[in-house]
Design an enzyme around this catalytic site. Structure first.
Site, PDB file in Angstrom:
ATOM      1  N   LYS A 171       0.851  -1.424   0.045  1.00  0.00           N
ATOM      2  CA  LYS A 171       0.056  -0.007  -0.058  1.00  0.00           C
ATOM      3  C   LYS A 171       0.981   0.914   0.237  1.00  0.00           C
ATOM      4  CE  LYS A 171      -4.083  -2.218   0.258  1.00  0.00           C
ATOM      5  NZ  LYS A 171      -3.845  -3.776   0.175  1.00  0.00           N
TER       6      LYS A 171
HETATM    7  C1  LIG Z   1      -5.284  -4.535   0.881  1.00  0.00           C
HETATM    8  C2  LIG Z   1      -6.650  -4.748   0.787  1.00  0.00           C
HETATM    9  C3  LIG Z   1      -7.345  -5.031   1.714  1.00  0.00           C
HETATM   10  C4  LIG Z   1      -6.877  -5.793   2.889  1.00  0.00           C
HETATM   11  O1  LIG Z   1      -5.919  -5.324   3.500  1.00  0.00           O
HETATM   12  P1  LIG Z   1      -4.915  -6.153   4.400  1.00  0.00           P
HETATM   13  O2  LIG Z   1      -4.188  -5.175   5.217  1.00  0.00           O
HETATM   14  O3  LIG Z   1      -4.273  -6.936   3.419  1.00  0.00           O
HETATM   15  O4  LIG Z   1      -5.781  -7.032   5.419  1.00  0.00           O
HETATM   16  C5  LIG Z   1      -8.787  -4.974   1.605  1.00  0.00           C
HETATM   17  N1  LIG Z   1      -9.333  -4.381   0.531  1.00  0.00           N
HETATM   18  C6  LIG Z   1      -8.661  -4.019  -0.484  1.00  0.00           C
HETATM   19  C7  LIG Z   1      -9.463  -3.262  -1.762  1.00  0.00           C
HETATM   20  C8  LIG Z   1      -7.284  -4.004  -0.419  1.00  0.00           C
HETATM   21  O5  LIG Z   1      -6.471  -3.331  -1.555  1.00  0.00           O
END
Ligand SMILES: *Cc1c(COP(=O)(O)O)cnc(C)c1O
Length: 375
Positions: A199
């Site tokens: 992210k």
């Molecule tokens: C990364 C992501 C998640 C989940 O996040 P985690 O921290 O990996 O649990 C949920 N929704 C979307 C759209 C994502 O890109």
């Protein structure tokens, strides 16, 4: 006949380093800060988590924020705080084109996901479709800001007010994006961010939940750690079943080192996205039906740059997305797929969904390709 002269120096091809589709950017001060935390004697949830939460809250206009060890669990906890899933008839509307956790958490709390197809241009949930399918058992909507491009918050919240629905914003990809000039997270109902390694801002694994008031934040703390409520020097009680979702101080220290870079990371991503648009031959791409993303340079944080490959054009050459990915990998270019339409996964097929249910999401899911983009 002349003998071929021995080359004085072996011709060496120096290949460019492999370009991944993304990579975290972590500065030396953060790495040193993590070492300090490791030496400090307090490595799990402690002062760094508190400090990280305070910075996140300041970014979100002073709203209550709690940190967790994933983005996924923050959405599950938001649904639990709202009491969604307590009746098995409860329905939650979301998009089929997202990371699968968005729908998995609905099943996890005992509710039923209901999907609305995407808008083929934005690739986000189509609010016209949402309006059509909201019914008497609908309790909440989980919009997803795919690649950081925000879902229309004005229209979303008008719909929520009109139909008395809770909103859990899956803003996992849109930390740093904005709507109406305000950061995502600073307004709305529940807002969930992820700080997974890929992210825009990372804690390696982690996430946070933005809430409406301290009462919700107290519940979030209980769901975060075994339902425990502490009081005084030695008081402890357990109010409800909670999970094990607390963030470590080591991870929070990474996050504290990331936050000051948010604005520059976002600016860099936008500039790089512009270079893609400048470099592509838009007329040619339109001609073969290779679709570019929405050229938004004010709201989106450009978490990813995705093209929708020209399925029919490739098929004429007996090629599929995997062949394009292999050809790019041969040239040292990494790509990714975010995401296949989730209603076609085995779990969701068993629950009754099938091919043809959401044609726009299915086409995007088969043909989307994430190109390299990171600060
Ligand atoms: C990364 C992501 C998640 C989940 O996040 P985690 O921290 O990996 O649990 C949920 N929704 C979307 C759209 C994502 O890109």
């Amino acid at each position: 006949m002349n003998a071929k002269p021995e080359p004085l120096v072996e011709a060496v091809e120096t290949p460019l380093p492999f370009l991944p589709f993304t990579r975290p950017t972590i500065d030396e001060a953060t790495i040193a800060g993590v070492a300090d935390v490791l030496r400090s004697g307090w490595i799990t949830s402690g002062p760094n988590v508190k400090a990280f939460e305070a910075r996140l809250s300041a970014y979100c206009g002073g709203r209550p924020v709690r940190a967790f060890n994933s983005g996924t669990c923050t959405m599950e906890i938001a649904l639990r705080i709202a009491g969604i899933g307590e009746r098995s008839a409860d329905e939650v509307v979301t998009t089929p084109l997202t990371w699968v956790s968005t729908a998995n958490i609905v099943l996890d709390v005992g509710a039923r996901p209901v999907f609305a197809d995407i808008d083929p241009v934005t690739r986000n949930i189509d609010l016209d479709r949402v309006e059509e399918i909201v019914g008497g058992d609908t309790r909440a909507i989980i919009p997803v800001d795919l690649t950081g491009l925000p879902v229309d918050r004005t229209r979303l919240y008008a719909l929520a007010r009109e139909r008395d629905l809770r909103i859990v914003e899956d803003a996992a990809q849109s930390f740093g994006s904005s709507w109406d000039g305000k950061p995502i997270g600073s307004t709305g109902d529940f807002v969930s961010f992820s700080f997974h390694a890929n992210k825009n801002i990372t804690t390696i694994e982690g996430g946070c939940l933005v809430m409406n008031d301290e009462a919700e934040a107290k519940l979030a703390e209980q769901y975060r750690l075994q339902g425990v409520v502490r009081s005084g020097h030695d008081g402890m009680d357990v109010e409800r079943v909670g999970g094990k979702y607390n963030l470590t101080d080591v991870a929070a220290r990474v996050g504290l080192g990331q936050l000051p870079h948010l604005a520059s990371f976002t600016a860099k991503r936008r500039a790089l996205a512009r270079r893609y648009f400048d470099g592509f031959d838009a007329a040619f791409l339109a001609d073969i039906d290779c679709r570019l993303p929405v050229a938004d340079f004010t709201r989106s944080n450009w978490h990813m740059f995705q093209v929708i490959l020209p399925e029919a054009h490739l098929a004429k050459r007996s090629m599929k997305r995997a062949d394009v990915m292999a050809a790019l990998a041969d040239r040292g270019i990494g790509t990714g797929v975010h995401y296949p339409a989730l209603h076609l996964f085995a779990l969701y097929r068993r629950l009754g969904w099938k091919e043809g249910d959401f044609p726009h999401a299915e086409y995007a899911g088969r043909n989307t390709l994430t190109l390299p983009l990171f600060p």
